[in-house]
Scaffold this active site. Structure first.
Site, PDB file in Angstrom:
ATOM      1  N   TYR A 360     -25.735  13.519  14.736  1.00  0.00           N
ATOM      2  CA  TYR A 360     -25.415  12.713  15.969  1.00  0.00           C
ATOM      3  C   TYR A 360     -26.524  11.910  16.453  1.00  0.00           C
ATOM      4  O   TYR A 360     -27.607  12.566  16.576  1.00  0.00           O
ATOM      5  CB  TYR A 360     -24.974  13.935  16.741  1.00  0.00           C
ATOM      6  CG  TYR A 360     -23.633  14.868  16.039  1.00  0.00           C
ATOM      7  CD1 TYR A 360     -22.511  14.243  15.410  1.00  0.00           C
ATOM      8  CD2 TYR A 360     -23.753  16.247  15.947  1.00  0.00           C
ATOM      9  CE1 TYR A 360     -21.793  14.924  14.727  1.00  0.00           C
ATOM     10  CE2 TYR A 360     -22.769  17.038  15.418  1.00  0.00           C
ATOM     11  CZ  TYR A 360     -21.928  16.228  14.779  1.00  0.00           C
ATOM     12  OH  TYR A 360     -21.037  16.814  14.088  1.00  0.00           O
ATOM     13  N   ASP A 362     -26.315  11.346  20.077  1.00  0.00           N
ATOM     14  CA  ASP A 362     -25.312  11.862  21.034  1.00  0.00           C
ATOM     15  C   ASP A 362     -25.422  10.661  22.431  1.00  0.00           C
ATOM     16  O   ASP A 362     -24.436  10.661  23.056  1.00  0.00           O
ATOM     17  CB  ASP A 362     -25.553  13.352  21.874  1.00  0.00           C
ATOM     18  CG  ASP A 362     -25.229  14.309  20.808  1.00  0.00           C
ATOM     19  OD1 ASP A 362     -24.127  13.981  19.979  1.00  0.00           O
ATOM     20  OD2 ASP A 362     -25.626  15.358  20.929  1.00  0.00           O
ATOM     21  N   GLY A 364     -26.030   7.599  22.367  1.00  0.00           N
ATOM     22  CA  GLY A 364     -25.399   6.288  22.115  1.00  0.00           C
ATOM     23  C   GLY A 364     -24.135   6.305  21.685  1.00  0.00           C
ATOM     24  O   GLY A 364     -23.356   5.323  21.608  1.00  0.00           O
ATOM     25  N   GLY A 450     -19.937  18.208  23.323  1.00  0.00           N
ATOM     26  CA  GLY A 450     -19.171  19.172  22.622  1.00  0.00           C
ATOM     27  C   GLY A 450     -19.783  20.692  22.765  1.00  0.00           C
ATOM     28  O   GLY A 450     -19.763  20.960  23.846  1.00  0.00           O
ATOM     29  N   TYR A 452     -22.900  21.778  22.075  1.00  0.00           N
ATOM     30  CA  TYR A 452     -24.133  21.979  22.583  1.00  0.00           C
ATOM     31  C   TYR A 452     -24.088  21.526  23.990  1.00  0.00           C
ATOM     32  O   TYR A 452     -24.099  20.453  24.357  1.00  0.00           O
ATOM     33  CB  TYR A 452     -25.125  21.097  21.819  1.00  0.00           C
ATOM     34  CG  TYR A 452     -26.032  21.992  20.741  1.00  0.00           C
ATOM     35  CD1 TYR A 452     -27.089  22.909  21.480  1.00  0.00           C
ATOM     36  CD2 TYR A 452     -25.761  22.023  19.668  1.00  0.00           C
ATOM     37  CE1 TYR A 452     -27.622  23.681  20.258  1.00  0.00           C
ATOM     38  CE2 TYR A 452     -26.435  22.890  18.609  1.00  0.00           C
ATOM     39  CZ  TYR A 452     -27.654  23.629  19.251  1.00  0.00           C
ATOM     40  OH  TYR A 452     -28.432  24.419  18.125  1.00  0.00           O
ATOM     41  N   ASP A 453     -25.365  22.374  24.884  1.00  0.00           N
ATOM     42  CA  ASP A 453     -25.801  21.905  26.261  1.00  0.00           C
ATOM     43  C   ASP A 453     -27.097  21.777  25.968  1.00  0.00           C
ATOM     44  O   ASP A 453     -27.802  22.644  25.655  1.00  0.00           O
ATOM     45  CB  ASP A 453     -25.273  23.155  27.053  1.00  0.00           C
ATOM     46  CG  ASP A 453     -23.888  23.652  27.076  1.00  0.00           C
ATOM     47  OD1 ASP A 453     -23.307  23.751  26.244  1.00  0.00           O
ATOM     48  OD2 ASP A 453     -23.217  23.540  28.483  1.00  0.00           O
TER      49      ASP A 453
END
Lengths: 724, 724
Positions: A360, A362, A364, A450, A452-453
């Site tokens: 990923y 993330d 962009g 999604g 992950y934080d």
């Protein structure tokens, strides 16, 4: 000219990745223009009960006009851009999908020349729109109401996904007839599934010429934490624009779905707490209120710092025009023009069909701001925090509010900013015990991309140091397996350990590359590597055989500034202003201080690494300032081939000495999961610092006042205080 | 059986390195048995005024008997040891100098077998005494009153210095006739000088057979911060025991003494504060008090943690028997038997006569506890801190109190212990925003080893993680120079930049090597390197070309566990219990997580590096547990030749698999000074972590309760609150 009402706004929040199948099958589906969720505010207010008082309601009226050249587009401006585009000739027949809309910042020289009270430069918007599979790049002048530039991208990538893209992909996938059989083979129906839409990366010609998404499904039976319950081996490749399943693959019907036991992470008053003694309430208290001010919505002033802080749909949180006051003269001195996370690369380490593409980017692909949910008061941020909303744009060009997405707070963690203890005689035997409490200012946001934080902190210290921290929490991406004990696994065959029965925590990396447009005492800076070189002594000169000597190397071109970290060839990395000398003749500077880090080790020709070639140098690149070089993975990252990365730009090997330069720093994590990461990970953090080096004439907080008992608040327990 | 009274105790505090000439010339000189300083308590109480209420006065009566096998010697026990030694035949003619006296801990098996309520094993003291230039190592049984073992060291080193050694050396040096001329050549008299006594390292045969100290002098005119005012080029080499100046060298008469301007770091109410806005009072508040308990003086219990905490004259702060409660069963599970900083190596990078020898080993030469002054409440530690005293021993065998040398506090810094944010459907569209505030427990001490201040933090998290941080502040060791501007310096000739007029900040390193006797679920553990290896995919199997695969390597012998960190060959470092498997078959473990770090690059044959060869591996060694292997630089470090280091022990390449093992981790700093470090350095910190890895069956704080507004204190400003 009105922003969406609360009821209308809610669906945008609900559409964030991962998109849940529920919406597609329910009256909440915003594509069906159904409304709902009117009780959402009430729900949020239940937890915590009194802490939401600082949350601003979505503005019923357009916000006040921008006050600063860097202020993000206002609600009114977004409406105006949409209106201009609606009557723009090329879009008359079909209004395009607005993949992104943001302020087109004025030229840096205009911004630098601007002072508070001046009229702000003409406002422009930069829009990336998608029409007929083409990416249109437009700048729109809000004053004239005209489209100023309009270009169709010829590069390889597509723009950031919209939530509508995600909805379309998931809807297409879950309507695919074969899915029912895959669900049934696992004892489920499609209604039991939650499906998410990871980006596909890019792996060659088959994947070109169309926008694709991979759709993966999970069982949501009995848990909100569906991530822990994959339908392993099931992958649907969807053409987003044609709404067509290009490939349906299910090789995992024999792999059990991991159970739901212990996956729910929600607080319930009846939960059995962990086996530990109670912790008495503890709080950072500031009864006189915070010491910072936020004027005109975005201009933060605190102690000796001043900066512009804004939410951004792609970067999340942007700090601009970071200025520190000289400790002696009080003069405002520039440190950085702009700083933000430019890209976030997350390659997973598994070559299987359902996993190889997981690489990923993330920022962009999905947007760090777009996925930044409201922070949880008292738990994500302390009691003394101030909250800021983001005003973002949806695919139809309408504004929406991302509420409470940034918090700003002063921190006192019990540490000393400096200290020295001694006995001395100059005052006749008085004991010398000097220490100064450290108080800092933190600007924070948390993107939930999604599973992950990612929490991003910019922390400002009164000694001039800026600490940038990224903290990881959230859920692992787990892989289903027939194994429920490691003793069934042969020869280290798995791509990670079991983190629960039938669930493997697949090894992966995270790389966050920051764009740091340093302007130390002005735009023109020089990058200097201060290398510590081992010198061998001339025999007989001294009894020592070796010592380290600092050797300064000025980087003339980009190649000179490609830094790979090594413990055994150490350097300091200075950005100095060669025109501004201290009284002692040291150039005014800031240094980048790496902390714990990790490097990407993928093959440079591996497609994910090609696309994220900005991680080839670990940790630093320096480029000449270029207005268009903001995004390390390219402006259009989605399915890009890596033809517009920092690595490509930098191959020109441009001159960088005594120029306006941008420094890029990559913060990396290797993550080998373990059982403690199940079902939600304890926070892992890493950071780096920007630290003054001969910027101040001396310790800038030498004369700071210590804390005395009489300064501190008078507190009593709350009547109802309980355990934490 | 009485402890020294406050008036007698004070001189010991006053004698700490750097020893100030003032004392030698004044009635405060304890060697002349003069008393004074009775107003010291009053002085301390002036700043801060109300914060010292928690300071315990020196006990007038001997402390209560020890309650735990690991408790340090009590005042009564120290008196008893002295009494036993006084009547010990070999010492009848001359009572030796007591260089160190501490508890001789019972065998580990005895300690592990002991339970609260059991009688404690017989108490023994370990004494290192110096007599006629010989180091005597004695164990004394306190029950029988007998010297049990008595050995004369045949190794190369000498024991830790006493304050009396330092006084003797400085007194010898300042009485040396030629010093007056050196002072006069700089316009000073000897009475204007502060002299300190750095250790000489060891550089060959000329320095053997006698204990020597180097004495350096500074001008204390007009400043308490004499460190910034060196008499450059003046070095006196003193035979400590013969009280004789062996060598007097002054090559710096032409080098000006740096001025006193801006060197004073003391707070004065009239000081001009730094140019910044006021910061409102901020405090960590716990109106219901701390949640931890300290029983029997040393046993700390908090949340899920329990450990024994004690001050140590050499190591500073020792944690023992660190146990964490299982989050689900509540069972107490061992993590570590003992952890402490074993040595602190500080080589300076200058080959000049006055500098080459500066390669301190502060723990073994001066003692981290011996130099740990009282912490400053509200500034070194927060308001909610608890303070612990050290009971130490002076050269005459008498006890003294090092008051408030450890603080213990709960920390809430505004961060989340874990979080996840999402929209989910399992509860009918409810927004999911879960976060848990992170509260930790910190045990802290700060050693002021002359100019430098080292703060050591052991921080315990409820998720099982232990974070060990070392923070550096205090004064640089500066070098006088004729230059007052860098434009006078040719070809990078200097060993560091000018930090003030005529003052160079000499480059140096700091390495802190920790002894970590890990006992993960019991003594027998195995060290496993989990190496992330790049695998190239078989062509055609997947579109990916490469990925990282974790490969577990069990260390069979010490050689297998010598770890040099590399960003490009990454590994995790696990200490696992091969006999204790999780329900999933993962061995219970803790991993060492490095943070920012630095490696020693000195030549391995360079004497300082020979003596500190424990830093040859950066970052890890693993050795089999050996009762006598506590001090990485050797038991007797002073002037040692490096014949008793961790490197020497480890060359035996002993077996370490499934054994009781000790892990050694080195935390390093390179320090290239800058003007901000003048005249006192803003704190610089680095840390590493011990983190559970498959130790818990799942996230141990999954069911932790969030913070609710009603839990938090009710605070109002103090009437007199002012700026920080």
């Amino acid at each position: 000219m009105e922003i969406s009402s609360s009821a209308l706004r809610l669906p945008f929040l609900f559409l964030l990745v991962p998109l849940l199948l529920f919406f597609l099958l329910s009256p909440w589906n915003p594509l069906h223009n159904l409304s709902g969720g009117g009780d959402s505010a009430g729900r949020r207010a239940q937890f915590p009960p009194k802490s939401l008082t600082s949350i601003s309601p979505p503005p019923a009226e357009p916000r006040s006009p921008p006050r600063n050249p860097l202020d993000p587009l206002t609600v009114g401006e977004i409406h105006r851009v949409r209106s201009i585009l609606s009557s723009y000739q090329p879009f008359l027949r079909h209004f395009p999908s607005i993949q992104s809309m943001s302020l087109d910042e004025p030229d840096k020289s205009r911004v630098l020349g601007w002072k508070s009270g001046d009229p702000i430069p003409s406002r422009k918007a930069f829009v990336i729109a998608l029409l007929d599979n083409q990416s249109h790049l437009l700048t729109i002048d809000l004053d004239s109401g005209r489209v100023e530039t309009h270009e169709i991208s010829s590069g390889s990538g597509y723009p950031m996904l919209t939530m509508e893209d995600v909805v379309a992909a998931v809807q297409t996938a879950v309507s695919y007839p074969e899915l029912e059989a895959s669900a049934a083979a696992r004892g489920l129906s499609v209604a039991n599934l939650s499906c998410i839409s990871p980006s596909p990366g890019w792996f060659g010609p088959d994947e070109e010429g169309k926008r694709i998404l991979k759709v993966l499904c999970f069982s949501k039976q009995g848990t909100p934490n569906f991530y822990m319950r994959p339908l392993e081996g099931l992958v649907m490749t969807v053409d987003v624009d044609r709404r067509e399943v290009l490939q349906f693959s299910d090789t995992g019907k024999g792999i059990p779905i991991p159970g739901r036991a212990n996956t729910d992470y929600r607080f319930r008053p009846g939960n059995k707490p962990p086996e530990m003694e109670r912790i008495n309430p503890i709080s950072m208290e500031q009864p006189r209120g915070p010491s910072f001010t936020v004027t005109d919505g975005h201009l933060v002033k605190w102690a000796n710092w001043e900066f512009h802080l804004k939410p951004d749909q792609r970067a999340g949180l942007v700090v601009s025009r970071v200025v520190v006051r000289d400790s002696e003269t009080g003069a405002a001195r520039s440190v950085m023009y702009k700083g933000f996370p430019s890209e976030l690369f997350v390659p997973y380490m598994d070559a299987d069909e359902g996993w190889y593409f997981k690489s990923y980017m993330d920022a962009g692909e999905f947007g760090l701001g777009a996925t930044a949910m409201p922070l949880v008061p008292l738990n994500d941020c302390p009691r003394n925090a101030y909250y800021m909303d983001g005003i973002f744009v949806s695919a139809d060009g309408q504004p929406f509010v991302q509420s409470n997405m940034i918090c700003l707070f002063e921190r006192y963690a019990g540490d000393a900013a400096w200290r020295h203890s001694e006995l001395t005689v100059s005052s006749g035997g008085q004991e010398l015990r000097e220490a100064r409490a450290k108080v800092t200012l933190v600007a924070r946001m948390a993107a939930s991309v999604g599973n992950y934080d990612y929490t991003f902190d910019w922390e400002f210290q009164t000694d001039g140091l800026i600490k940038i921290t990224v903290s990881l929490s959230g859920m692992l991406m787990v892989k289903g397996t027939v194994h429920d004990n490691m003793n069934q696994v042969q020869n280290q065959d798995e791509m990670g350990p079991l983190v629960s029965e039938n669930a493997i925590g697949v090894v992966h990396d995270h790389f966050i590359t920051f764009h740091l447009d340093m302007d130390v005492d002005g735009p023109n800076n020089t990058f200097v590597k201060v290398n510590l070189v081992k010198e061998e002594n001339v025999e007989g000169k001294t009894p020592r055989k070796s010592y380290l000597k600092p050797k300064r190397h000025v980087a003339k071109t980009e190649d000179d500034a490609r830094i790979k970290l090594s413990l055994y060839d150490p350097s300091e990395f200075h950005v100095v202003n060669p025109s501004r000398m201290s009284r002692l003749g040291n150039p005014s500077g800031y240094k980048v201080v790496p902390g714990g880090n990790a490097a990407s080790l993928l093959d440079h020709s591996d497609p994910p690494q090609l696309r994220s070639a900005f991680t080839n140098n670990q940790v630093i690149w320096v480029t000449p300032y270029n207005r268009s070089e903001l995004w390390a993975g390219g402006l259009l990252v989605y399915q890009s081939h890596g033809d517009d990365t920092l690595d490509v730009w930098s191959q020109r090997n441009r001159e960088i000495e005594d120029r306006d330069v941008v420094l890029w720093y990559t913060l990396g994590f290797h993550h080998v999961p373990c059982q403690e990461d199940f079902p939600v990970m304890p926070t892992v953090a890493a950071s780096f610092q920007l630290k003054p080096v001969n910027f101040f004439e001396r310790n800038p907080i030498l004369t700071a006042r210590p804390v005395f008992e009489e300064d501190l608040p008078v507190c009593r327990p709350s009547e109802s205080a309980s355990i934490i």
